[in-house]
Design a protein around this motif. Structure first.
Motif, PDB file in Angstrom:
ATOM      1  N   VAL A 135       0.854  -1.188   0.000  1.00 54.86           N
ATOM      2  CA  VAL A 135       0.000   0.000   0.000  1.00 54.86           C
ATOM      3  C   VAL A 135       0.892   1.241   0.000  1.00 54.86           C
ATOM      4  O   VAL A 135       1.789   1.373   0.839  1.00 54.86           O
ATOM      5  N   ALA A 136       0.641   2.142  -0.937  1.00 52.39           N
ATOM      6  CA  ALA A 136       1.430   3.373  -1.052  1.00 52.39           C
ATOM      7  C   ALA A 136       0.804   4.475  -0.210  1.00 52.39           C
ATOM      8  O   ALA A 136      -0.419   4.656  -0.211  1.00 52.39           O
ATOM      9  N   GLY A 137       1.654   5.216   0.497  1.00 51.24           N
ATOM     10  CA  GLY A 137       1.193   6.338   1.305  1.00 51.24           C
ATOM     11  C   GLY A 137       1.703   7.663   0.766  1.00 51.24           C
ATOM     12  O   GLY A 137       2.552   7.703  -0.134  1.00 51.24           O
ATOM     13  N   PRO A 138       1.229   8.771   1.316  1.00 55.26           N
ATOM     14  CA  PRO A 138       1.569  10.099   0.774  1.00 55.26           C
ATOM     15  C   PRO A 138       3.029  10.495   0.923  1.00 55.26           C
ATOM     16  O   PRO A 138       3.505  11.379   0.214  1.00 55.26           O
ATOM     17  N   LYS A 139       3.769   9.855   1.843  1.00 55.01           N
ATOM     18  CA  LYS A 139       5.173  10.229   2.017  1.00 55.01           C
ATOM     19  C   LYS A 139       6.078   9.650   0.933  1.00 55.01           C
ATOM     20  O   LYS A 139       7.288   9.885   0.947  1.00 55.01           O
ATOM     21  N   LEU A 140       5.489   8.918  -0.015  1.00 48.17           N
ATOM     22  CA  LEU A 140       6.275   8.506  -1.182  1.00 48.17           C
ATOM     23  C   LEU A 140       6.827   9.727  -1.904  1.00 48.17           C
ATOM     24  O   LEU A 140       7.918   9.689  -2.471  1.00 48.17           O
ATOM     25  N   ARG A 141       6.047  10.821  -1.887  1.00 46.37           N
ATOM     26  CA  ARG A 141       6.478  12.024  -2.605  1.00 46.37           C
ATOM     27  C   ARG A 141       7.745  12.601  -2.001  1.00 46.37           C
ATOM     28  O   ARG A 141       8.730  12.840  -2.703  1.00 46.37           O
ATOM     29  N   VAL A 142       7.738  12.819  -0.698  1.00 48.41           N
ATOM     30  CA  VAL A 142       8.901  13.437  -0.063  1.00 48.41           C
ATOM     31  C   VAL A 142      10.113  12.513  -0.123  1.00 48.41           C
ATOM     32  O   VAL A 142      11.253  12.973  -0.192  1.00 48.41           O
ATOM     33  N   ALA A 143       9.875  11.204  -0.144  1.00 46.95           N
ATOM     34  CA  ALA A 143      10.982  10.250  -0.233  1.00 46.95           C
ATOM     35  C   ALA A 143      11.461  10.049  -1.666  1.00 46.95           C
ATOM     36  O   ALA A 143      12.475   9.381  -1.884  1.00 46.95           O
ATOM     37  N   LYS A 144      10.716  10.608  -2.623  1.00 47.72           N
ATOM     38  CA  LYS A 144      11.048  10.447  -4.048  1.00 47.72           C
ATOM     39  C   LYS A 144      11.227   8.964  -4.395  1.00 47.72           C
ATOM     40  O   LYS A 144      12.171   8.572  -5.090  1.00 47.72           O
ATOM     41  N   ALA A 145      10.287   8.167  -3.900  1.00 47.07           N
ATOM     42  CA  ALA A 145      10.415   6.715  -4.023  1.00 47.07           C
ATOM     43  C   ALA A 145       9.317   6.093  -4.878  1.00 47.07           C
ATOM     44  O   ALA A 145       9.117   4.879  -4.839  1.00 47.07           O
ATOM     45  N   GLY A 146       8.613   6.902  -5.652  1.00 50.18           N
ATOM     46  CA  GLY A 146       7.524   6.364  -6.467  1.00 50.18           C
ATOM     47  C   GLY A 146       7.986   5.322  -7.468  1.00 50.18           C
ATOM     48  O   GLY A 146       7.361   4.268  -7.630  1.00 50.18           O
ATOM     49  N   THR A 147       9.096   5.596  -8.144  1.00 51.01           N
ATOM     50  CA  THR A 147       9.612   4.645  -9.135  1.00 51.01           C
ATOM     51  C   THR A 147      10.077   3.357  -8.462  1.00 51.01           C
ATOM     52  O   THR A 147       9.800   2.251  -8.948  1.00 51.01           O
ATOM     53  N   ALA A 166      -2.495   9.457  -1.315  1.00 54.65           N
ATOM     54  CA  ALA A 166      -1.366   9.079  -2.176  1.00 54.65           C
ATOM     55  C   ALA A 166      -1.808   8.858  -3.618  1.00 54.65           C
ATOM     56  O   ALA A 166      -0.999   8.454  -4.449  1.00 54.65           O
ATOM     57  N   LYS A 167      -3.057   9.123  -3.911  1.00 58.75           N
ATOM     58  CA  LYS A 167      -3.533   8.935  -5.286  1.00 58.75           C
ATOM     59  C   LYS A 167      -2.716   9.807  -6.229  1.00 58.75           C
ATOM     60  O   LYS A 167      -2.460  10.980  -5.960  1.00 58.75           O
ATOM     61  N   PHE A 202       3.375  -1.046   4.023  1.00 56.80           N
ATOM     62  CA  PHE A 202       2.903   0.326   3.830  1.00 56.80           C
ATOM     63  C   PHE A 202       4.125   1.216   3.616  1.00 56.80           C
ATOM     64  O   PHE A 202       5.002   1.295   4.477  1.00 56.80           O
ATOM     65  N   ALA A 203       4.179   1.881   2.476  1.00 53.37           N
ATOM     66  CA  ALA A 203       5.307   2.754   2.150  1.00 53.37           C
ATOM     67  C   ALA A 203       4.881   4.210   2.299  1.00 53.37           C
ATOM     68  O   ALA A 203       4.079   4.713   1.519  1.00 53.37           O
ATOM     69  N   GLY A 204       5.397   4.872   3.327  1.00 54.86           N
ATOM     70  CA  GLY A 204       5.104   6.286   3.548  1.00 54.86           C
ATOM     71  C   GLY A 204       3.695   6.584   4.002  1.00 54.86           C
ATOM     72  O   GLY A 204       3.105   7.572   3.552  1.00 54.86           O
ATOM     73  N   PRO A 205       3.116   5.794   4.902  1.00 52.06           N
ATOM     74  CA  PRO A 205       1.726   6.051   5.297  1.00 52.06           C
ATOM     75  C   PRO A 205       1.599   7.184   6.309  1.00 52.06           C
ATOM     76  O   PRO A 205       2.549   7.513   7.026  1.00 52.06           O
ATOM     77  N   ILE A 206       0.420   7.786   6.343  1.00 47.45           N
ATOM     78  CA  ILE A 206       0.016   8.672   7.432  1.00 47.45           C
ATOM     79  C   ILE A 206      -1.332   8.157   7.910  1.00 47.45           C
ATOM     80  O   ILE A 206      -2.318   8.197   7.170  1.00 47.45           O
ATOM     81  N   PHE A 207      -1.368   7.650   9.128  1.00 47.47           N
ATOM     82  CA  PHE A 207      -2.610   7.104   9.677  1.00 47.47           C
ATOM     83  C   PHE A 207      -3.258   8.162  10.574  1.00 47.47           C
ATOM     84  O   PHE A 207      -2.963   8.246  11.760  1.00 47.47           O
ATOM     85  N   VAL A 227       7.214   1.448   6.206  1.00 47.97           N
ATOM     86  CA  VAL A 227       8.410   2.061   5.621  1.00 47.97           C
ATOM     87  C   VAL A 227       8.189   3.567   5.560  1.00 47.97           C
ATOM     88  O   VAL A 227       7.348   4.045   4.797  1.00 47.97           O
ATOM     89  N   GLN A 228       8.927   4.306   6.368  1.00 48.46           N
ATOM     90  CA  GLN A 228       8.869   5.759   6.343  1.00 48.46           C
ATOM     91  C   GLN A 228      10.075   6.282   5.556  1.00 48.46           C
ATOM     92  O   GLN A 228      10.964   5.504   5.200  1.00 48.46           O
ATOM     93  N   PRO A 229      10.122   7.575   5.243  1.00 48.13           N
ATOM     94  CA  PRO A 229      11.217   8.082   4.402  1.00 48.13           C
ATOM     95  C   PRO A 229      12.616   7.747   4.892  1.00 48.13           C
ATOM     96  O   PRO A 229      13.539   7.624   4.082  1.00 48.13           O
ATOM     97  N   ASP A 230      12.796   7.577   6.210  1.00 44.71           N
ATOM     98  CA  ASP A 230      14.142   7.258   6.704  1.00 44.71           C
ATOM     99  C   ASP A 230      14.128   6.192   7.795  1.00 44.71           C
ATOM    100  O   ASP A 230      15.060   6.096   8.586  1.00 44.71           O
ATOM    101  N   ARG A 231      13.071   5.374   7.818  1.00 41.35           N
ATOM    102  CA  ARG A 231      12.963   4.387   8.894  1.00 41.35           C
ATOM    103  C   ARG A 231      12.073   3.224   8.465  1.00 41.35           C
ATOM    104  O   ARG A 231      11.116   3.411   7.715  1.00 41.35           O
ATOM    105  N   VAL A 232      12.393   2.027   8.958  1.00 42.12           N
ATOM    106  CA  VAL A 232      11.614   0.824   8.652  1.00 42.12           C
ATOM    107  C   VAL A 232      11.295   0.101   9.952  1.00 42.12           C
ATOM    108  O   VAL A 232      12.186  -0.109  10.786  1.00 42.12           O
ATOM    109  N   THR A 233      10.030  -0.261  10.119  1.00 44.69           N
ATOM    110  CA  THR A 233       9.616  -1.047  11.277  1.00 44.69           C
ATOM    111  C   THR A 233       8.942  -2.320  10.780  1.00 44.69           C
ATOM    112  O   THR A 233       8.029  -2.266   9.946  1.00 44.69           O
TER     113      THR A 233
END
Length: 339
Positions: A135-147, A166-167, A202-207, A227-233
């Protein structure tokens, strides 16, 4: 607008005219204030919604302050505030005597040992799952990780969904794209697949209350890789820091076993959408008919701008062609388009 840009991780630069530098230390009252001789009122308003504040009331360190503000906005992908005393812009100073040198910011790097450990733990976690999803989250943008996210989706075979905010960050033409995951108001059959999965990435989610439909998601923390822009749990632990999302997703795509089970389950329950009846002559325009025509208008060169509310809910149902932009919440529109 500034607060909205802060919440959406947009590098907006707010430049305002400040009090005359000669007025600092006096007991004078400024217009558009609450009537107290306090020049910090505006600064205090902006501090919670900006990541750096520069108050330029002398030219000796103005160049340094402005450079730091701009670089901080770019590095943190957050708004910054620059206040320049109204009498200073026309005053020459040696530090501004030549043309500016182009910026170069050192790229942020992953800690390789932490990256390796995170990938190893995640592969072990996901490879034992029967029907994992992404599932893609909105922080994909700031992480520049869409590709990197799209490449991982292709390599892993996982079913893919996006959170509502994240649409547009992930191509909706991906082979195993389900739609928007939004709890009870998800795209048809999407929530059933995501919430029945035995593992989800979940990549870059905001709940928040909005994205989780009042915190009604039927998700379990122990099944999730966040998966957050600089952290993985991973599940209830462990957690790994100093990892760039793009690096993590790229490495993960090289090691995961392909698993298309979740998407195969989706295809078993999926029912094609019906065709809308044509409007009768003179009949009032229906919302579903309006959006049918909007859907036909969209191309890869289009951009959908959805206002918060009913427009957003209806625009979430649109199927975006490759390259079609998507922005919601007009309060952040200008900054989002610039990003």
């Amino acid at each position: 607008a500034i607060a909205g840009a802060y919440s959406e991780n947009l590098p907006l630069i707010c430049i305002v005219g400040g009090p005359n530098s000669n007025d600092y230390g006096t007991n004078r009252i400024l217009h558009h204030t609450i009537g107290l001789p306090d020049f910090s009122q505006e600064l205090r308003c902006f501090t919670p919604v900006t990541c750096y504040q520069a108050v330029v009331n002398n030219l000796d360190d103005a160049h340094e302050q402005i450079d730091k503000a701009i670089s901080t906005a770019l590095k943190e992908s957050k708004p910054v505030y620059i206040s320049v005393s109204c009498n200073l812009p026309a005053v020459p100073h040696p530090t501004f005597s030549r043309d500016p040198v182009p910026y170069f910011l050192a790229p942020r790097m992953s800690n390789q040992m932490s990256l390796e450990a995170a990938v190893e733990a995640t592969v072990a976690f996901l490879d034992k799952a029967v029907k994992p999803v992404m599932v893609a989250g909105p922080k994909l943008r700031v992480a520049k990780a869409g590709t990197a996210f799209a490449e991982l989706a292709d390599a892993s075979g996982y079913a893919v969904a996006t959170m509502p905010s994240a649409k547009g960050l992930v191509a909706e033409t991906l082979p195993r794209f389900l739609g928007t995951y939004w709890g009870a108001v998800s795209t048809a059959f999407c929530a059933e697949i995501v919430e029945s999965a035995d593992a989800y990435l979940f990549a870059g989610p905001i709940f928040n209350d909005y994205s989780s439909v009042g915190y009604s998601f039927l998700l379990k923390k122990e099944k999730a890789v966040i998966v957050q822009p600089d952290r993985v749990t991973v599940g209830n632990g462990p957690a790994f820091g100093c990892i760039m999302m793009k690096d993590f997703l790229t490495e993960l795509g090289k090691r995961l076993k392909k698993n298309t089970t979740a998407y195969e389950n989706y295809k078993r329950i999926w029912v094609p959408e019906g065709h809308l009846p044509e409007s009768e002559p003179g009949e009032p325009l229906r919302v579903n008919v309006l959006f049918k025509h909007i859907q036909k208008m969209l191309t890869g060169d289009s951009a959908v701008i959805a206002e918060t509310g009913d427009s957003w809910f209806n625009c979430q149902k649109l199927k975006l062609p490759d390259g079609c932009g998507y922005v919601f919440r007009s309060i952040n529109l200008h900054a989002a388009l610039l990003s």
